[in-house]
Design a protein around this motif. Structure first.
Motif, PDB file in Angstrom:
ATOM      1  N   PRO A  60       0.216 -34.246  -1.617  1.00 32.77           N
ATOM      2  CA  PRO A  60       0.507 -33.069  -2.430  1.00 32.77           C
ATOM      3  C   PRO A  60       0.530 -33.374  -3.922  1.00 32.77           C
ATOM      4  CG  PRO A  60       2.542 -33.948  -1.554  1.00 32.77           C
ATOM      5  CD  PRO A  60       1.429 -34.749  -0.937  1.00 32.77           C
ATOM      6  N   GLU A  61       0.154 -32.378  -4.684  1.00 31.03           N
ATOM      7  CA  GLU A  61       0.327 -32.466  -6.130  1.00 31.03           C
ATOM      8  C   GLU A  61       1.724 -31.907  -6.404  1.00 31.03           C
ATOM      9  OE1 GLU A  61      -2.868 -30.435  -8.119  1.00 31.03           O
ATOM     10  OE2 GLU A  61      -2.016 -30.975 -10.065  1.00 31.03           O
ATOM     11  N   PRO A  62       2.587 -32.672  -7.068  1.00 28.18           N
ATOM     12  CA  PRO A  62       3.964 -32.168  -7.247  1.00 28.18           C
ATOM     13  C   PRO A  62       4.064 -31.120  -8.339  1.00 28.18           C
ATOM     14  CG  PRO A  62       3.758 -34.386  -8.149  1.00 28.18           C
ATOM     15  CD  PRO A  62       2.421 -34.032  -7.570  1.00 28.18           C
ATOM     16  N   ARG A 296      -9.023 -24.038   5.855  1.00 26.20           N
ATOM     17  CA  ARG A 296      -7.719 -23.667   5.342  1.00 26.20           C
ATOM     18  C   ARG A 296      -7.050 -22.659   6.257  1.00 26.20           C
ATOM     19  NH1 ARG A 296      -6.762 -25.084   0.149  1.00 26.20           N
ATOM     20  NH2 ARG A 296      -5.004 -23.977  -0.666  1.00 26.20           N
ATOM     21  N   LEU A 297      -5.774 -22.725   6.312  1.00 28.03           N
ATOM     22  CA  LEU A 297      -5.007 -21.748   7.077  1.00 28.03           C
ATOM     23  C   LEU A 297      -4.591 -20.596   6.175  1.00 28.03           C
ATOM     24  CD1 LEU A 297      -3.067 -21.295   9.749  1.00 28.03           C
ATOM     25  CD2 LEU A 297      -1.359 -21.889   8.069  1.00 28.03           C
ATOM     26  N   ASN A 298      -4.944 -19.399   6.579  1.00 26.21           N
ATOM     27  CA  ASN A 298      -4.448 -18.211   5.889  1.00 26.21           C
ATOM     28  C   ASN A 298      -3.641 -17.407   6.887  1.00 26.21           C
ATOM     29  OD1 ASN A 298      -6.024 -18.399   3.289  1.00 26.21           O
ATOM     30  ND2 ASN A 298      -7.678 -18.420   4.786  1.00 26.21           N
ATOM     31  N   SER A 305      -1.010 -19.254  -2.396  1.00 24.69           N
ATOM     32  CA  SER A 305      -1.430 -19.901  -3.634  1.00 24.69           C
ATOM     33  C   SER A 305      -0.163 -20.270  -4.408  1.00 24.69           C
ATOM     34  CB  SER A 305      -2.290 -18.935  -4.446  1.00 24.69           C
ATOM     35  OG  SER A 305      -2.119 -19.182  -5.818  1.00 24.69           O
ATOM     36  N   LYS A 306      -0.085 -21.550  -4.796  1.00 21.97           N
ATOM     37  CA  LYS A 306       1.103 -21.981  -5.526  1.00 21.97           C
ATOM     38  C   LYS A 306       1.280 -21.185  -6.814  1.00 21.97           C
ATOM     39  CE  LYS A 306       0.439 -26.619  -4.622  1.00 21.97           C
ATOM     40  NZ  LYS A 306       0.304 -27.996  -5.067  1.00 21.97           N
ATOM     41  N   ARG A 307       0.143 -20.896  -7.460  1.00 20.78           N
ATOM     42  CA  ARG A 307       0.211 -20.166  -8.722  1.00 20.78           C
ATOM     43  C   ARG A 307       0.843 -18.776  -8.516  1.00 20.78           C
ATOM     44  NH1 ARG A 307      -3.170 -16.592 -10.723  1.00 20.78           N
ATOM     45  NH2 ARG A 307      -4.718 -16.945  -9.095  1.00 20.78           N
TER      46      ARG A 307
HETATM   47  P1  ATP Z   1      -2.707 -24.627  -4.266  1.00 19.89           P
HETATM   48  O1  ATP Z   1      -4.165 -24.350  -4.392  1.00 19.89           O
HETATM   49  O2  ATP Z   1      -1.896 -23.481  -3.788  1.00 19.89           O
HETATM   50  O3  ATP Z   1      -2.114 -25.302  -5.474  1.00 19.89           O
HETATM   51  P2  ATP Z   1      -3.312 -27.101  -3.103  1.00 19.89           P
HETATM   52  O4  ATP Z   1      -4.199 -27.174  -1.949  1.00 19.89           O
HETATM   53  O5  ATP Z   1      -3.945 -27.413  -4.405  1.00 19.89           O
HETATM   54  O6  ATP Z   1      -2.611 -25.697  -3.086  1.00 19.89           O
HETATM   55  P3  ATP Z   1      -1.931 -29.571  -2.881  1.00 19.89           P
HETATM   56  O7  ATP Z   1      -0.554 -29.932  -3.276  1.00 19.89           O
HETATM   57  O8  ATP Z   1      -3.044 -30.195  -3.613  1.00 19.89           O
HETATM   58  O9  ATP Z   1      -2.028 -27.987  -2.972  1.00 19.89           O
HETATM   59  O10 ATP Z   1      -2.127 -29.701  -1.313  1.00 19.89           O
HETATM   60  C1  ATP Z   1      -1.785 -30.820  -0.561  1.00 19.89           C
HETATM   61  C2  ATP Z   1      -2.571 -30.763   0.716  1.00 19.89           C
HETATM   62  O11 ATP Z   1      -2.280 -29.582   1.451  1.00 19.89           O
HETATM   63  C3  ATP Z   1      -4.057 -30.766   0.454  1.00 19.89           C
HETATM   64  O12 ATP Z   1      -4.656 -31.720   1.291  1.00 19.89           O
HETATM   65  C4  ATP Z   1      -4.480 -29.367   0.790  1.00 19.89           C
HETATM   66  O13 ATP Z   1      -5.794 -29.334   1.228  1.00 19.89           O
HETATM   67  C5  ATP Z   1      -3.477 -28.968   1.870  1.00 19.89           C
HETATM   68  N1  ATP Z   1      -3.327 -27.525   1.945  1.00 19.89           N
HETATM   69  C6  ATP Z   1      -2.867 -26.707   0.981  1.00 19.89           C
HETATM   70  N2  ATP Z   1      -2.913 -25.433   1.377  1.00 19.89           N
HETATM   71  C7  ATP Z   1      -3.404 -25.428   2.643  1.00 19.89           C
HETATM   72  C8  ATP Z   1      -3.703 -24.405   3.600  1.00 19.89           C
HETATM   73  N3  ATP Z   1      -3.507 -23.123   3.332  1.00 19.89           N
HETATM   74  N4  ATP Z   1      -4.194 -24.788   4.806  1.00 19.89           N
HETATM   75  C9  ATP Z   1      -4.380 -26.071   5.078  1.00 19.89           C
HETATM   76  N5  ATP Z   1      -4.142 -27.074   4.231  1.00 19.89           N
HETATM   77  C10 ATP Z   1      -3.662 -26.770   3.015  1.00 19.89           C
END
Ligand code: ATP
Ligand code: MG
Length: 593
Positions: A60-62, A296-298, A305-307
């Motif tokens: 994860p990106e923190p 991706r799971l929706n 979306s984190k944003r």
């Molecule tokens: P966002 O786009 O909301 O910031 P992100 O994917 O950039 O989410 P990260 O912290 O980079 O967030 O994600 C860590 C891991 O979780 C990554 O490997 C990413 O692919 C996975 N991940 C995030 N969202 C989903 C999702 N909806 N379904 C499956 N895997 C996910």
């Protein structure tokens, strides 16, 4: 390897499991050496055979809180590692200095643990920070420069964008592309040493500006950015680009399978190109990790979306990252979700090669299935109205309290009984009384008999009203010799049974009645503003009454309020003297279309 979670009995097939099984059987990664910690080729060569047959990571990106989409990725990676006797690393992908914070790091650690996973194996704590690899990333960049595989580009950002071309037009070489190795090295070191302004130049790989894959048109490796980093402070003013950093992080950690979501599919040739060069150069361990993408799971009615989740928090549409309506793991935990239910959901939704939409009912179903077997039963009244038993004192003596009991859980006799008393006045649900009953209404109305659950049969005789005509109490008489569990209790047949709480021993409680946060299945579909899809009635707070067995329950305890659904004592606001319950979900699927 030690894993806190035993494998679940039945596992749906998914293509990643099949692939890993084949590679493990073929011994693709069997020869790898492990230096005991992440490191370069020399570091690993000095170690022994890697005790982990596979290494995966959750990276994860923190920059925000984990949500249900992340839970999917966490369970996939940690679950596959467990099933193959391997290890899953928790790695903070903290190469971007601008948005990352310690608060998020701590929250992520807490929630991965809450889900039940561990990154410890063989006495090693596999928790890593990508920013600890900055030195190696820099060294690898100098190596690429030295081999004539990277150059410093001084084009403006606009020129660089224009010269990249698009899907139909090949890119154009930068005028800086053919500088000498010496000149590139000197310039790159100046970038590192702070001799140039932010954004004035970048280091790029030298691959092919005409590649049909735009990601191979000389991707950027480093940018200049004077920003304080939560781990490295002000040591660096250049930072690696994500697509350069990520493959290197995987390789340093001896990852075998780098699982990511589908949007990274086009990055895979760059991932492979970069690692192949660094393995050739003897900088990185072989065989290099491989990237594999899954959909991706929706989830319907949810945004992930984190944003956008951050916007909900910042604009105070919700009451924080852990608001029980949020799809963050912190919010779901506070709402009363169990880690078992979230893991079951992740498992049941498998892994596929396309992005999927999953109906919220699937998650809700996993939750209810888990709670059904676990949650202790209790009676609660959500919209209390007094019911006065007008013949009580004459029958039993003034103020008599008749002891009643009920099983804590119908399937778990070992959990024992709960006790409460029936007296001359009890709280009932306002909508369990009708002055004029609709067709099929079998609860309280004048002349009708119902059973007070675990108590006695009563016959309604009328009601009391205030000056405005609002009903203030229901009146009834007790039918003698009908106490539940006594001989002859069933001699009087009734069509309705209602739940209740004694006025003398009921406990006032705040009940947070949560509903879905969005009223549309795809709140942000088609670029629509998700704010327009908010459900205005996603939270209502009422004062209810709960049975006395709940007088001293601690926070974070789950119950099934009979007839009403599942509730949990709030982690933050609940106190034994001032109980606060959150509604987790109803007894039946409320999500079906
Ligand atoms: P966002 O786009 O909301 O910031 P992100 O994917 O950039 O989410 P990260 O912290 O980079 O967030 O994600 C860590 C891991 O979780 C990554 O490997 C990413 O692919 C996975 N991940 C995030 N969202 C989903 C999702 N909806 N379904 C499956 N895997 C996910
Ligand atoms: Mg990301």
């Amino acid at each position: 390897m030690s894993h806190p979670l035993p494998p679940d009995a039945a596992k749906p097939a998914n293509f990643l499991r099949t692939l890993i099984e084949r590679e493990v059987t073929e011994g693709v990664y069997a020869q790898r050496q492990w230096g005991g910690s992440p490191g370069d080729a020399a570091h690993h060569a000095a170690g022994g055979a890697d005790p982990a047959p596979v290494r995966l990571r959750f990276p994860p990106e923190p920059n925000g809180y984990l949500h249900i989409g992340h839970a999917k990725s966490i369970c996939l990676n940690f679950g596959l590692a467990r099933d193959f006797g391997g290890v899953c690393h928790l790695r903070f992908d903290d190469t971007n200095p601008e948005k990352e914070e310690q608060e998020y790091v701590d929250a992520i650690v807490e929630m991965v643990h809450w889900l039940g996973w561990s990154w410890q194996a063989n006495g090693t704590d596999h928790l890593y920070y990508a920013s600890n690899y900055f030195d190696f990333m820099y060294r690898a960049a100098e190596y690429l420069v030295g081999r004539g595989l990277a150059y410093v580009d001084e084009q403006s950002a606009e020129a660089m964008r224009a010269n990249r071309g698009d899907f139909t037009t090949p890119g154009t070489n930068s005028p800086w592309r053919d500088r000498s190795v010496e000149e590139n090295l000197a310039r790159f070191r100046e970038m590192r040493d702070g001799a140039h302004a932010d954004g004035s130049m970048v280091l790029r790989a030298k691959i092919d500006m005409a590649s049909p894959n735009i990601n191979l048109r000389d991707p950027a490796l480093y940018r200049i950015k004077r920003a304080h980093h939560h781990n490295t402070g002000d040591r660096w003013c250049i930072y690696p680009m994500y697509a350069y950093a990520h493959p290197i992080e995987d390789a340093l950690e001896n990852i075998t399978h780098s699982i990511c979501t589908l949007e990274f599919e086009d990055q895979r040739p760059w991932y492979d190109w970069l690692l192949a060069r660094l393995v050739e150069g003897g900088l990185l361990n072989a065989p290099a990790p491989k990237q594999h993408e899954f959909g991706r799971l929706n989830l319907t009615y949810v945004i992930t979306s984190k944003r956008k989740l951050k916007a909900l928090v910042d604009e105070q549409i919700v009451e924080g990252w852990d608001d029980p309506r949020m799809p963050t793991l912190a919010g779901m935990r506070r709402r009363g979700y169990t880690p078992e239910a979230v893991r079951k959901f992740a498992e049941d939704t498998g892994a596929s090669k396309t992005n999927i939409w999953v109906d919220y009912a699937v998650l809700d179903g996993a939750l209810r299935a888990d709670l059904e077997g676990k949650a202790a039963r209790a009676m609660a009244v959500i919209d209390p109205l007094p019911l006065k038993l007008t013949n009580w004192d004459a029958l039993y003596g003034a103020g008599h309290i008749e002891p009643c009991s009920a099983p804590a859980h119908p399937q778990h006799p070992e959990l024992g009984q709960r006790s409460f008393g029936l007296g001359p006045a009890v709280w009932i649900e306002r909508d369990d009384f009708a002055e004029v009953p609709a067709k099929g209404f079998f609860r309280l109305f004048p002349g009708n008999k119902v059973r007070l659950k675990y108590g006695m049969v009563v016959e309604c005789t009328g009601c009391e009203k205030d000056a405005d005509g609002r009903i203030t109490a229901v009146l009834a008489t007790v039918v003698p010799d009908t106490k539940s569990g006594t001989p002859g209790a069933d001699a009087v047949k009734v069509k309705g049974t209602i739940t209740w709480v004694g006025v003398h021993d009921g406990i006032a409680a705040t009940l947070n009645l949560y509903d879905r946060l969005f009223s549309e299945p795809q709140p942000d579909a088609g670029g629509r503003d998700f704010r327009e899809a908010l459900n205005p009635a996603s939270k209502s707070v009422v004062q209810g009454v709960v049975e006395p067995s709940l007088a001293a329950v601690p926070a974070d305890q789950r119950f099934q309020f009979e007839r009403h659904g599942y509730f949990v004592t709030d982690r933050k606001d609940h106190a034994p003297g001032a109980p606060v319950f959150n509604r987790i979900t109803g007894l039946k699927d409320g999500w079906a279309k």
